[in-house]
Design an enzyme around this catalytic site. Structure first.
Site, PDB file in Angstrom:
ATOM      1  N   GLN A   1       2.851  -5.331  -8.399  1.00 50.82           N
ATOM      2  CA  GLN A   1       1.457  -5.313  -8.871  1.00 50.82           C
ATOM      3  C   GLN A   1       1.209  -6.446  -9.867  1.00 50.82           C
ATOM      4  OE1 GLN A   1      -0.982  -3.016  -7.762  1.00 50.82           O
ATOM      5  NE2 GLN A   1      -2.366  -4.352  -8.899  1.00 50.82           N
TER       6      GLN A   1
ATOM      7  N   ASP B   1       2.401  -7.164   1.024  1.00 47.99           N
ATOM      8  CA  ASP B   1       1.220  -7.804   0.431  1.00 47.99           C
ATOM      9  C   ASP B   1       0.980  -9.194   1.023  1.00 47.99           C
ATOM     10  OD1 ASP B   1      -0.399  -6.406  -1.273  1.00 47.99           O
ATOM     11  OD2 ASP B   1       0.867  -6.700  -3.043  1.00 47.99           O
TER      12      ASP B   1
ATOM     13  N   LYS C   1      -3.478   3.687  -4.758  1.00 52.64           N
ATOM     14  CA  LYS C   1      -2.566   3.376  -3.653  1.00 52.64           C
ATOM     15  C   LYS C   1      -1.626   4.543  -3.396  1.00 52.64           C
ATOM     16  CE  LYS C   1      -2.813  -1.575  -4.481  1.00 52.64           C
ATOM     17  NZ  LYS C   1      -2.238  -2.718  -5.211  1.00 52.64           N
TER      18      LYS C   1
END
Ligand code: NDP
Length: 282
Positions: free
Chosen positions: A95, A118, A51
């Site tokens: 994460q 997200d 990422k």
């Protein structure tokens, strides 16, 4: 049969984002993503590295916050609060997985919906459910983009989603429903699974079970989207028995090079969207 090339599609999306980022920077806004990783999960470290590389490539700033595995919930929430309050941070990514003593849902709830790139905050999940504009979880968003780019019809089709996780299966089902598919969601308690998949025009599989979907489970001409990422002795494989299923599918995604790169591209796209909205809201 056509193999959906997620890698090159993702590259072209990232090229488009580069020019969006350039325009934002001219207006004095430099898109900035904060990534929080708690603990030492090896796979997460690889995902984060990918990422960060993608961010740099597109011109998005990237700040990493590594917290030790004994971090308390208070410490995590306090970091999220600080990032929520920083005007120069446009997106916050937490994460997963996190150490078991931490409540990931509480943490997702704490991330400002405007910075929830997200799409895991209940406000954004609710918006998806109501078919309103918000941030959509990156994997389903990437798959919807694939359907769009390959002109794959969704309206009125029988779509079967295998897996009901909050990050893939459920939002995927809502995305398909919002585009007027007739959606069936399958999970570990589903009975007669093969019968259900054989009736599908579109199959999206996200189980984490190597080569689970076999040729006999797929109708001739079906579109097959493989989300699974499984590390096996033979290398990285998806949830689809690709070599055999490709003989009957009309479109199919490979692993690697299918859904994975699109997920990362959609994350970039959501950060750019958040940064663009920050101008409108200021
Ligand atoms: P989860 O483990 O959270 O969910 C798996 C789902 O599969 C559950 O709903 C479970 O059912 C269902 N399931 C498990 N076994 C069976 C079975 N035998 N029959 C039917 N259903 C079953 O996984 P995720 O959604 O997080 O991820 C799924 C896969 O996708 C993983 O391989 C992951 O690595 C990959 N992934 C890939 C991404 C990408 O960008 N390509 C992004 C995110 C994930 P139940 O709910 O009943 O337990």
């Amino acid at each position: 049969m056509e193999i959906i090339d997620g890698k090159s599609l993702a590259t072209s999306i990232r090229e488009g984002l580069k020019s969006d980022v350039h325009k934002l920077k001219k207006k004095g806004v430099s898109p900035n993503l904060a990534v929080i990783l708690v603990g030492e999960d090896k796979a997460s470290q690889i995902y984060i590295k990918n990422k960060s590389k993608a961010c740099l490539d597109v011109g998005i700033n990237y700040e990493e916050f590594f917290l030790s595995s004994d971090t308390t919930m208070e410490q995590l929430l306090s970091l999220i609060d600080r990032l929520n309050n920083r005007d120069d941070i446009h997106g916050i990514l937490l994460q997963s997985p996190m150490p078991k003593h931490l409540d990931i849902n509480e943490a997702f709830r704490r991330i400002s919906p405007e910075k929830d790139v997200d799409g895991f905050n209940p406000v954004n999940v609710g918006k998806l459910c109501l078919n309103q504009d918000g941030f959509v979880s990156c994997t389903p968003a990437g798959i919807m983009k694939m359907f769009e780019k390959y002109n794959i019809e969704i309206e009125g089709k029988n779509a079967v989603v295998l897996g009901r996780s909050n990050i893939v299966g459920k939002p995927m089902s809502l995305c398909l429903l919002n585009k007027d598919a007739t959606v069936t969601i399958c999970h570990s308690k589903t009975q007669n699974l093969s019968e259900i998949t054989r009736g599908a025009d579109i199959i999206v599989i996200a189980l984490g079970k190597p080569k689970f979907l076999t040729r006999d489970m797929v109708k001739e001409g079906a579109v097959v989207i493989d989300v699974g990422i499984n590390r096996t002795e033979g290398g990285l494989v998806g949830d689809v028995d690709f070599d055999n299923v490709k003989e009957v599918a009309s479109y199919i995604t490979p692993v690697p090079g299918g859904v994975g790169p699109m997920t990362v591209a959609m994350l970039m796209s959501n950060v750019v969207k958040a940064a663009t909205r920050s101008i409108k809201n200021s």
